[in-house]
Motif scaffolding. Structure first.
Motif, PDB file in Angstrom:
ATOM      1  N   ALA A  60       0.726  -1.261  -0.082  1.00  0.00           N
ATOM      2  CA  ALA A  60       0.193   0.114   0.074  1.00  0.00           C
ATOM      3  C   ALA A  60       0.881   1.120  -0.118  1.00  0.00           C
ATOM      4  O   ALA A  60       2.078   1.215   0.347  1.00  0.00           O
ATOM      5  CB  ALA A  60      -0.773  -0.028   1.072  1.00  0.00           C
ATOM      6  N   GLN A 100       0.083   3.744 -10.258  1.00  0.00           N
ATOM      7  CA  GLN A 100      -0.894   2.955 -11.067  1.00  0.00           C
ATOM      8  C   GLN A 100      -0.190   2.400 -12.255  1.00  0.00           C
ATOM      9  O   GLN A 100      -0.476   1.213 -12.615  1.00  0.00           O
ATOM     10  CB  GLN A 100      -2.352   3.644 -11.475  1.00  0.00           C
ATOM     11  N   GLY A 145      -3.385  -1.519  -9.698  1.00  0.00           N
ATOM     12  CA  GLY A 145      -4.121  -2.226  -8.378  1.00  0.00           C
ATOM     13  C   GLY A 145      -3.786  -1.913  -7.504  1.00  0.00           C
ATOM     14  O   GLY A 145      -4.190  -2.076  -6.223  1.00  0.00           O
ATOM     15  N   ILE A 146      -2.571  -1.284  -6.964  1.00  0.00           N
ATOM     16  CA  ILE A 146      -2.004  -1.224  -5.537  1.00  0.00           C
ATOM     17  C   ILE A 146      -2.825   0.081  -4.906  1.00  0.00           C
ATOM     18  O   ILE A 146      -3.431   1.073  -5.436  1.00  0.00           O
ATOM     19  CB  ILE A 146      -0.318  -0.375  -5.647  1.00  0.00           C
ATOM     20  N   PRO A 147      -3.399  -0.415  -3.808  1.00  0.00           N
ATOM     21  CA  PRO A 147      -4.161   0.677  -2.757  1.00  0.00           C
ATOM     22  C   PRO A 147      -3.459   1.856  -2.445  1.00  0.00           C
ATOM     23  O   PRO A 147      -2.367   1.773  -1.853  1.00  0.00           O
ATOM     24  CB  PRO A 147      -4.605  -0.312  -1.814  1.00  0.00           C
ATOM     25  N   GLU A 182      -8.088   5.138  -3.138  1.00  0.00           N
ATOM     26  CA  GLU A 182      -8.885   4.279  -2.387  1.00  0.00           C
ATOM     27  C   GLU A 182      -9.903   4.948  -1.289  1.00  0.00           C
ATOM     28  O   GLU A 182     -10.861   4.939  -0.951  1.00  0.00           O
ATOM     29  CB  GLU A 182      -8.026   3.047  -1.549  1.00  0.00           C
ATOM     30  N   ALA A 211      -8.560  -0.692   2.840  1.00  0.00           N
ATOM     31  CA  ALA A 211      -8.006  -0.672   1.363  1.00  0.00           C
ATOM     32  C   ALA A 211      -7.457  -2.090   1.085  1.00  0.00           C
ATOM     33  O   ALA A 211      -7.472  -2.397  -0.261  1.00  0.00           O
ATOM     34  CB  ALA A 211      -6.920   0.443   1.340  1.00  0.00           C
ATOM     35  N   ARG A 236     -10.270  -4.508  -0.020  1.00  0.00           N
ATOM     36  CA  ARG A 236     -11.047  -4.223  -1.232  1.00  0.00           C
ATOM     37  C   ARG A 236      -9.913  -4.547  -2.326  1.00  0.00           C
ATOM     38  O   ARG A 236     -10.384  -5.163  -3.228  1.00  0.00           O
ATOM     39  CB  ARG A 236     -11.240  -2.684  -1.212  1.00  0.00           C
ATOM     40  N   THR A 237      -8.501  -4.308  -2.226  1.00  0.00           N
ATOM     41  CA  THR A 237      -7.649  -4.674  -3.048  1.00  0.00           C
ATOM     42  C   THR A 237      -7.729  -6.133  -3.223  1.00  0.00           C
ATOM     43  O   THR A 237      -7.436  -6.596  -4.590  1.00  0.00           O
ATOM     44  CB  THR A 237      -6.318  -4.086  -2.750  1.00  0.00           C
ATOM     45  N   ARG A 238      -7.563  -7.083  -2.234  1.00  0.00           N
ATOM     46  CA  ARG A 238      -7.356  -8.238  -2.292  1.00  0.00           C
ATOM     47  C   ARG A 238      -8.660  -9.006  -2.950  1.00  0.00           C
ATOM     48  O   ARG A 238      -8.567 -10.107  -3.732  1.00  0.00           O
ATOM     49  CB  ARG A 238      -7.199  -8.946  -0.828  1.00  0.00           C
ATOM     50  N   ARG A 290     -10.690  -7.245  -5.016  1.00  0.00           N
ATOM     51  CA  ARG A 290     -10.724  -7.013  -6.418  1.00  0.00           C
ATOM     52  C   ARG A 290      -9.731  -7.892  -7.103  1.00  0.00           C
ATOM     53  O   ARG A 290     -10.052  -8.482  -8.223  1.00  0.00           O
ATOM     54  CB  ARG A 290     -10.130  -5.555  -6.767  1.00  0.00           C
ATOM     55  N   GLN A 291      -8.591  -8.409  -6.600  1.00  0.00           N
ATOM     56  CA  GLN A 291      -7.605  -9.170  -7.184  1.00  0.00           C
ATOM     57  C   GLN A 291      -7.945 -10.587  -7.213  1.00  0.00           C
ATOM     58  O   GLN A 291      -8.059 -11.153  -8.209  1.00  0.00           O
ATOM     59  CB  GLN A 291      -6.218  -9.218  -6.248  1.00  0.00           C
TER      60      GLN A 291
END
Length: 337
Positions: A60, A80, A85-87, A109, A129, A132-134, A136-137
């Motif tokens: 992050a 980006q 995809g990094i929060p 985020e 954050a 949510r990122t995990r 989405r991944q």
């Protein structure tokens, strides 16, 4: 919210970008207290920022909005590109609300103002954050897996239609079955592409039935790019948005022409056998019975030896033919089950 496993959160690598030592110290102190074992890389200058981008991916990034050499929004875009995809969480003491909202629309985020209350909320924002990122991944990986599975299915044409019945996706099986490449199929109306013109109203009705009932299954004629027709087993399922509005359809086609032709051939063979049985059981038996009756009548009316011998041979031949017909009927019925 279910907490993340300790071995995941305790090994976080977080990049903190802020030119204010006091603000960085506040953020670092709060994060170290919330995540024991966390690794924090601090950036104050542009030179340090460029070196940080050359390192391995961070879990992050925490950025200030206003920096001496750039803005947090520009850093967001660079992050980006470098690590998709990094929060990214933004701390701001100068940005106006519309600027923060713009950053959120472009992939940020969350943004927090630089107040003691916001710093206290920083660990929770970091957890949200990361979660949510995990998620989405995981969704991206699932979608990619599904895409690869669909692309690898060559025996079935699998494709998506939008709510207006235009083709939105096209797998390799669809290309193999119809002769249309993905580039040639995308954006085209389904009925115009692979449905013979006399059957297009019927195909549209089937899509409406799928929309109303959830799905539709049936067999229909479909058309290849070269104009030839094939018999297809079709399954159509309607896709809806969260509010219930129609999002489109997923359609699966399987070429059943060979099976259909085999069934028709079997039907013709069965009809032929029925006709043969009718001929054998009626058209042959009836004349044979007439011959037998006439021979028996002649034997009773004319006692002459030569006539008696002739009628006897006629009756014997008729008996043999009767047995042969019975055997043929038994054999044919046995083969038919």
């Amino acid at each position: 919210m279910r907490p993340e496993p300790p071995d995941v959160l305790d090994q976080l690598r977080v990049l903190v970008v802020d030119d204010s030592p006091s603000d960085r110290m506040m953020a670092v102190r709060v994060l170290k207290r919330a995540f024991p074992g966390i690794h924090l890389e601090q950036v104050e200058t542009e030179e340090q920022w460029l070196r940080a981008l050359g390192q391995e991916r961070f879990d992050a990034v925490l950025v200030d909005y206003q920096l001496p050499w750039t803005t947090g929004l520009i850093l967001l875009h660079e992050l980006q590109r470098r690590w998709p995809g990094i929060p990214v969480i933004m701390l701001t003491g100068t940005a106006e609300e519309w600027q923060a909202l713009q950053a959120v629309q472009e992939g940020l985020e969350e943004y927090l103002t630089k107040t003691p209350e916001s710093y206290a909320l920083l660990p929770r924002s970091m957890r949200f954050a990361l979660q949510r990122t995990r998620q989405r991944q995981a969704l991206l990986e699932s979608n990619e897996t599904l895409r690869l599975v669909i692309e690898g299915v060559y025996g079935h044409a699998i494709f998506l239609l939008d709510a207006q019945h235009r083709i939105a996706s096209w797998n390799a099986g669809a290309e193999l079955l119809t002769g249309y490449t993905e580039a040639a199929a995308l954006g085209r109306f389904f009925c115009d592409l692979i449905v013979p013109e006399p059957l297009r109203d019927e195909a549209t009705t089937q899509l409406l039935r799928a929309e109303q009932q959830g799905n539709f299954t049936g067999e229909n004629w479909r058309m290849r790019r070269d104009g030839t027709r094939f018999w297809a087993d079709s399954t159509v399922s309607a896709l809806h948005k969260e509010g219930g509005a129609l999002r489109g359809f997923v359609m699966v086609l399987r070429d059943t022409t060979e099976r259909r032709l085999m069934e028709e051939e079997q039907q013709r063979a069965a009809e032929f056998r029925e006709r043969l049985l009718g001929i054998v059981s009626h058209d042959l038996r009836s004349p044979l019975q007439a011959i037998t009756l006439q021979a028996q009548l002649l034997a009773r009316q004319v006692p002459e030896p030569r006539v008696q011998n002739a009628t006897l041979r006629i009756n014997q031949g008729a008996d043999r033919m009767t047995r042969m017909i019975a055997d043929l009927l038994d054999f044919t019925r046995g083969r038919l089950g």
